[in-house]
Motif scaffolding. Structure first.
Motif, PDB file in Angstrom:
ATOM      1  N   GLY A  45       0.806  -1.198   0.000  1.00  0.00           N
ATOM      2  CA  GLY A  45       0.000   0.000   0.000  1.00  0.00           C
ATOM      3  C   GLY A  45       0.843   1.254   0.000  1.00  0.00           C
ATOM      4  N   GLY A  46       0.225   2.322  -0.568  1.00  0.00           N
ATOM      5  CA  GLY A  46       0.933   3.592  -0.630  1.00  0.00           C
ATOM      6  C   GLY A  46       1.269   4.139   0.739  1.00  0.00           C
ATOM      7  N   ASP A  47       0.370   3.934   1.726  1.00  0.00           N
ATOM      8  CA  ASP A  47       0.634   4.446   3.067  1.00  0.00           C
ATOM      9  C   ASP A  47       1.863   3.779   3.682  1.00  0.00           C
ATOM     10  OD1 ASP A  47      -1.496   6.117   2.847  1.00  0.00           O
ATOM     11  OD2 ASP A  47      -2.892   4.839   3.965  1.00  0.00           O
ATOM     12  N   MET A  48       1.971   2.451   3.526  1.00  0.00           N
ATOM     13  CA  MET A  48       3.117   1.743   4.091  1.00  0.00           C
ATOM     14  C   MET A  48       4.407   2.168   3.404  1.00  0.00           C
ATOM     15  SD  MET A  48       1.604  -2.099   4.666  1.00  0.00           S
ATOM     16  CE  MET A  48       3.084  -2.607   5.516  1.00  0.00           C
ATOM     17  N   LEU A  49       4.342   2.394   2.090  1.00  0.00           N
ATOM     18  CA  LEU A  49       5.535   2.841   1.366  1.00  0.00           C
ATOM     19  C   LEU A  49       5.955   4.225   1.850  1.00  0.00           C
ATOM     20  CD1 LEU A  49       7.621   2.506  -0.862  1.00  0.00           C
ATOM     21  CD2 LEU A  49       5.938   3.420  -2.478  1.00  0.00           C
ATOM     22  N   GLU A  50       4.985   5.106   2.082  1.00  0.00           N
ATOM     23  CA  GLU A  50       5.308   6.448   2.544  1.00  0.00           C
ATOM     24  C   GLU A  50       5.930   6.404   3.939  1.00  0.00           C
ATOM     25  OE1 GLU A  50       5.802  10.462   2.233  1.00  0.00           O
ATOM     26  OE2 GLU A  50       5.146   9.029   0.693  1.00  0.00           O
ATOM     27  N   VAL A  51       5.392   5.543   4.809  1.00  0.00           N
ATOM     28  CA  VAL A  51       5.964   5.389   6.149  1.00  0.00           C
ATOM     29  C   VAL A  51       7.407   4.894   6.051  1.00  0.00           C
ATOM     30  CG1 VAL A  51       5.839   4.043   8.283  1.00  0.00           C
ATOM     31  CG2 VAL A  51       3.766   5.062   7.334  1.00  0.00           C
ATOM     32  N   PHE A  52       7.632   3.892   5.188  1.00  0.00           N
ATOM     33  CA  PHE A  52       8.980   3.358   5.025  1.00  0.00           C
ATOM     34  C   PHE A  52       9.956   4.432   4.537  1.00  0.00           C
ATOM     35  CE2 PHE A  52      11.794   1.828   1.570  1.00  0.00           C
ATOM     36  CZ  PHE A  52      12.796   1.311   2.362  1.00  0.00           C
ATOM     37  N   LEU A  53       9.545   5.214   3.540  1.00  0.00           N
ATOM     38  CA  LEU A  53      10.431   6.247   2.999  1.00  0.00           C
ATOM     39  C   LEU A  53      10.726   7.331   4.031  1.00  0.00           C
ATOM     40  CD1 LEU A  53       9.010   6.620  -0.628  1.00  0.00           C
ATOM     41  CD2 LEU A  53      11.095   5.446   0.089  1.00  0.00           C
ATOM     42  N   ASN A  54       9.711   7.716   4.803  1.00  0.00           N
ATOM     43  CA  ASN A  54       9.938   8.725   5.844  1.00  0.00           C
ATOM     44  C   ASN A  54      10.899   8.212   6.909  1.00  0.00           C
ATOM     45  OD1 ASN A  54       8.308  10.719   4.729  1.00  0.00           O
ATOM     46  ND2 ASN A  54       6.462   9.958   5.721  1.00  0.00           N
ATOM     47  N   GLU A  55      10.690   6.965   7.319  1.00  0.00           N
ATOM     48  CA  GLU A  55      11.574   6.384   8.323  1.00  0.00           C
ATOM     49  C   GLU A  55      12.993   6.213   7.765  1.00  0.00           C
ATOM     50  OE1 GLU A  55      10.958   5.927  11.358  1.00  0.00           O
ATOM     51  OE2 GLU A  55       8.786   5.940  11.542  1.00  0.00           O
ATOM     52  N   ALA A  56      13.082   5.881   6.479  1.00  0.00           N
ATOM     53  CA  ALA A  56      14.409   5.739   5.862  1.00  0.00           C
ATOM     54  C   ALA A  56      15.142   7.075   5.847  1.00  0.00           C
ATOM     55  CB  ALA A  56      14.262   5.186   4.448  1.00  0.00           C
ATOM     56  N   ARG A  57      14.419   8.161   5.584  1.00  0.00           N
ATOM     57  CA  ARG A  57      15.054   9.495   5.635  1.00  0.00           C
ATOM     58  C   ARG A  57      15.622   9.756   7.025  1.00  0.00           C
ATOM     59  NH1 ARG A  57      10.272  10.883   2.697  1.00  0.00           N
ATOM     60  NH2 ARG A  57      10.719  11.360   0.511  1.00  0.00           N
ATOM     61  N   ASP A  58      14.824   9.449   8.044  1.00  0.00           N
ATOM     62  CA  ASP A  58      15.294   9.665   9.413  1.00  0.00           C
ATOM     63  C   ASP A  58      16.523   8.812   9.716  1.00  0.00           C
ATOM     64  OD1 ASP A  58      13.248  11.438   9.766  1.00  0.00           O
ATOM     65  OD2 ASP A  58      11.942  10.056  10.854  1.00  0.00           O
ATOM     66  N   LEU A  59      16.507   7.571   9.258  1.00  0.00           N
ATOM     67  CA  LEU A  59      17.637   6.677   9.512  1.00  0.00           C
ATOM     68  C   LEU A  59      18.898   7.179   8.812  1.00  0.00           C
ATOM     69  CD1 LEU A  59      16.070   3.118   9.276  1.00  0.00           C
ATOM     70  CD2 LEU A  59      17.319   4.055  11.213  1.00  0.00           C
ATOM     71  N   LEU A  60      18.754   7.679   7.602  1.00  0.00           N
ATOM     72  CA  LEU A  60      19.919   8.190   6.880  1.00  0.00           C
ATOM     73  C   LEU A  60      20.478   9.431   7.559  1.00  0.00           C
ATOM     74  CD1 LEU A  60      18.684   7.653   3.211  1.00  0.00           C
ATOM     75  CD2 LEU A  60      20.609   6.503   4.317  1.00  0.00           C
ATOM     76  N   GLU A  61      19.604  10.295   8.083  1.00  0.00           N
ATOM     77  CA  GLU A  61      20.087  11.454   8.832  1.00  0.00           C
ATOM     78  C   GLU A  61      20.809  11.014  10.103  1.00  0.00           C
ATOM     79  OE1 GLU A  61      16.914  14.149   9.562  1.00  0.00           O
ATOM     80  OE2 GLU A  61      16.559  14.595   7.440  1.00  0.00           O
ATOM     81  N   GLN A  62      20.245  10.009  10.784  1.00  0.00           N
ATOM     82  CA  GLN A  62      20.885   9.495  11.990  1.00  0.00           C
ATOM     83  C   GLN A  62      22.237   8.861  11.651  1.00  0.00           C
ATOM     84  OE1 GLN A  62      18.637   6.447  13.988  1.00  0.00           O
ATOM     85  NE2 GLN A  62      20.385   5.774  15.177  1.00  0.00           N
ATOM     86  N   LEU A  63      22.291   8.125  10.539  1.00  0.00           N
ATOM     87  CA  LEU A  63      23.535   7.483  10.113  1.00  0.00           C
ATOM     88  C   LEU A  63      24.598   8.532   9.790  1.00  0.00           C
ATOM     89  CD1 LEU A  63      25.168   5.007   9.184  1.00  0.00           C
ATOM     90  CD2 LEU A  63      24.049   5.207   6.948  1.00  0.00           C
ATOM     91  N   GLU A  64      24.200   9.578   9.077  1.00  0.00           N
ATOM     92  CA  GLU A  64      25.158  10.628   8.704  1.00  0.00           C
ATOM     93  C   GLU A  64      25.689  11.342   9.936  1.00  0.00           C
ATOM     94  OE1 GLU A  64      24.423  14.620   6.335  1.00  0.00           O
ATOM     95  OE2 GLU A  64      24.558  12.908   4.969  1.00  0.00           O
ATOM     96  N   ALA A  65      24.786  11.662  10.889  1.00  0.00           N
ATOM     97  CA  ALA A  65      25.229  12.339  12.115  1.00  0.00           C
ATOM     98  C   ALA A  65      26.187  11.460  12.908  1.00  0.00           C
ATOM     99  CB  ALA A  65      24.017  12.716  12.964  1.00  0.00           C
ATOM    100  N   ALA A  66      25.886  10.164  13.007  1.00  0.00           N
ATOM    101  CA  ALA A  66      26.766   9.256  13.746  1.00  0.00           C
ATOM    102  C   ALA A  66      28.135   9.148  13.077  1.00  0.00           C
ATOM    103  CB  ALA A  66      26.114   7.878  13.858  1.00  0.00           C
ATOM    104  N   LEU A  67      28.164   9.103  11.749  1.00  0.00           N
ATOM    105  CA  LEU A  67      29.438   8.996  11.041  1.00  0.00           C
ATOM    106  C   LEU A  67      30.281  10.258  11.217  1.00  0.00           C
ATOM    107  CD1 LEU A  67      28.251   7.272   7.744  1.00  0.00           C
ATOM    108  CD2 LEU A  67      29.703   6.270   9.510  1.00  0.00           C
TER     109      LEU A  67
END
Length: 685
Positions: A2-24
């Protein structure tokens, strides 16, 4: 999916990438920080797991290779080096491309980065052993006789696990990667064919695992598994490894224990959780909580809401505040005690609702500042300059809509400060400065404005070169030398650049004009303060253009106005204080402090002078605004002005009063410029 689940995944992925970049970025300065290493690994692991269920297969496969490479760092088999951090930052960018740029073939770049990472950790794998001193040899020899831990694992997932994307065979494969695994399938729950539902899971698995990776690695495998009894893990007696291992064993003092995820497809804990002896999926019951209670709390901690819905909510709350003001005015006029009681109750509720709605839109500015750590790192690397980045006022809150639009303008200013402003190490040393340049980002709230400052300690603006370029482009006539302030403003002229050559950072004269245009569209201003040889400061002032504030309603002749309550200190009668005059300016003595007066009757062009002094705090200091009458406190819904009045100095917006009249909202900072003028420009007819 579903589109809603895909949107949730993409939003969470953005947050994870920001967290990964800050940690690095933190890991680059603190390479031995175990918590940062664990945070980086968990982000990679979660991206791999969630990508396998919801994302593109290429992204999941690439994240899996990154996790495998970084696992050697987590096991202390390879050191954290600047080259490794650079490769991981590039890999994070590559994951963004795989997620959000579906066009084009990214496989070649993914392969190059994966191979480079594996080569980097392989080259550094022998470093910890080779660098060991004689005193450390006994510890290294003890690590050779590594001990394998044995675990008995029972995996009995919920029947709906397959429908929600869980792949039990993939989980078993991940366990097999950890060591020696034996698996026995339990088919006792499989029904007869006539009753079998193909989408339900009817099997369970009993496994024994011998691994040197420890309990935390098993917990990571089941990070996405739900259900209180889905996984049971029992530790058995340890056994000696059949072959010696040269690398040191994993550090047991800092395990990575991943918390289960309740409903969101992606979860990235902000800090490492403590190691638990309970099964991964049964952590809540292990703490004597009801099954799923801990997960429900985690799921309710953050809920994503689109910005458009927040805008709609705030608009409706604004209309409610206006309606409440009309009700309060009606209750006062009718002198009905019952109606007054109801009006006061609604006023209290609308005030609480207003604060809640406003709080939902406000975001700490540190979310914006954090993005520029990577920008400054990459620019300084490209330019061969060492630049330190400092923050202050990160807790200052700003409307998310404004915050999002500020991203690109600030990048342009930061690029110019690093490229044109801060000198090379040689030039800085010759000028008696530290070799490392300094860039400061700060934020603060000043009345109805948020002030953001970008300041460097570089050479300052080269006014002679700016003027030369402007004259060559025909912007300034030959032989004309404008004042310094006007020369500084020329950097915002479209197409004007002082760069000697076009580069990937500057040279085409685009950027600074975009900065001014964006800030103007946000009804803000940008100011420049440059000191030759000392540096340049850009100051962005962003007024509130769509908000609900507490205001002080005042009368100036027939006009009703609102002063933001945050800038008001006190009100005094003009006749009760001593006034003085100096240089054409009037002052009032407030407990030994001379406060300049601004006569609002001159600003508005009314005949009679006011009788009340409203003492306010402006950028220039205290200011006494003289008005005819103070009506009282007012919940103010800021409405934007028309294009004809939007650029009028001293006006933030307008609001609707309880009787339906329009009141102007004043800003004391521009008003302070009228002090001492013989006849100020009128801001209202």
């Amino acid at each position: 999916m579903g589109g809603d689940m895909l949107e949730v995944f993409l939003n969470e992925a953005r947050d994870l990438l920001e967290q990964l970049e800050a940690a690095l970025l933190d890991l680059e300065t603190r390479p031995n920080d175990r918590e940062l290493i664990n945070t980086t690994f968990r982000a990679l692991h979660t991206l791999k797991g969630s990508g396998g269920m919801f994302g593109p297969p290429a992204m999941a496969a690439f994240a899996h290779e990154l996790e495998n490479a970084f696992e050697k760092v987590r096991q202390d088999k390879a050191p954290v080096t600047p080259a490794l951090v650079s490769l991981l930052l590039q890999s994070a960018d590559q994951i963004r491309k795989l997620l959000f740029e579906s066009d084009g073939d990214h496989s070649a770049e993914s392969r190059r980065l994966a191979d480079a990472l594996l080569a980097e950790v392989a080259d550094g794998a022998a470093a910890p052993v080779a660098a060991a001193s004689g005193a450390a040899q006994p510890a290294m020899q003890a690590a050779v006789a590594e001990t394998l831990q044995r675990f008995r694992i029972r995996m009995s997932l919920e029947r709906s696990a397959l429908a929600f994307g869980t792949n039990p065979l993939a989980l078993i494969d991940e366990l097999r990667d950890l060591g020696t695994l034996s698996v026995v399938a339990d088919t006792s729950g499989v029904p007869v064919l006539e009753e079998l539902v193909p989408t339900d899971l009817h099997m369970a698995w009993d496994m024994e695992l011998a691994t040197s990776r420890g309990r935390s690695a098993i917990d990571d495998v089941f990070i996405f598994v739900d259900g209180p009894d889905a996984v049971r893990i029992e530790e058995l007696a340890a056994e000696a490894a059949p072959a010696p291992v040269a690398a040191p064993a994993p550090v047991a003092a800092a395990p990575v224990a991943a918390a289960p995820v309740a409903s969101a497809p992606v979860a990235a804990p902000a800090a490492p959780a403590p190691k638990s002896e309970a099964p991964v999926a049964a952590k809540a019951p292990a703490k004597a909580e009801a099954p799923g209670e801990g997960k429900a709390a985690a799921a309710e901690a953050n809920v994503r809401v689109s910005a458009s819905r927040l805008d709609m909510l705030l608009d409706q709350v604004g209309e409610l505040v206006i309606a409440q003001a009309r009700l309060s005015a009606l209750a006062r006029n009718r002198h009905d005690p019952v109606l007054t009681t109801v009006a006061e109750e609604i006023e209290r509720l609308s005030s609480d609702l207003r604060d809640s709605a406003m709080g939902m839109r406000m975001v700490p500015i540190e979310t914006l500042f954090g993005r520029y750590r990577r920008v400054v790192r990459d620019i300084s690397s490209d330019l061969g300059k060492d630049i330190d980045l400092q923050f202050s006022g990160e807790e200052t809150e700003l409307d998310k809509t404004v915050l999002d639009r500020l991203g690109d303008p600030m990048v342009h200013i930061i690029r110019n400060s690093c490229d044109h402003g801060i000198e090379s190490a040689e030039r800085r040393e010759a000028a008696g400065k530290p070799k490392r340049g300094l860039l400061r980002l700060s934020a603060r709230q000043a009345g109805t404005e948020v002030v953001i400052t970008i300041e460097d300690d570089g050479a300052g603006l080269n006014r002679a070169r700016i003027l030369e370029k402007a004259q060559a482009a025909g912007v300034v006539p030959e032989g004309v030398t404008p004042p310094d302030r006007e020369i500084d403003e020329l950097i915002f002229h479209p197409g004007l650049s002082t760069a000697a050559a076009v580069s990937n950072l500057s040279g085409r004269g685009v950027g600074m004009d975009v900065v001014r245009r964006t800030i103007t569209e946000l009804h803000g201003t940008i100011e420049i303060d440059t000191r030759p040889g000392e540096g340049t400061r850009f100051m962005l002032r962003l007024p509130l253009t769509l908000a609900i504030i507490d205001g002080l309603q005042v009368a100036i002749g027939d006009a009703q106005c609102i002063l933001p309550l945050t800038s008001v200190e006190e009100c005094v009668e003009l006749a009760a204080v001593e006034t003085r005059a100096s240089g054409g300016r009037n002052f009032v003595d407030i407990r030994g402090t001379l406060v300049p007066l601004l006569w609002m009757n001159e600003v508005f062009g009314t005949a009679e002078r006011g009788a009340i002094v409203v003492v306010t705090e402006s950028e220039a200091g205290k200011l006494g605004v003289v008005v005819d009458q103070v009506v009282g406190q007012h919940q103010t819904v800021i409405k934007p002005l028309s294009p004809l009045h939007a650029k009028t100095p001293g006006l933030v917006g307008a609001t609707i009063l309880g009787d339906g009249a329009v009141a102007l909202i004043l800003d004391v900072n521009p008003l302070a410029r009228f002090v001492g003028q013989p006849r100020a420009d009128r801001i209202a007819a």
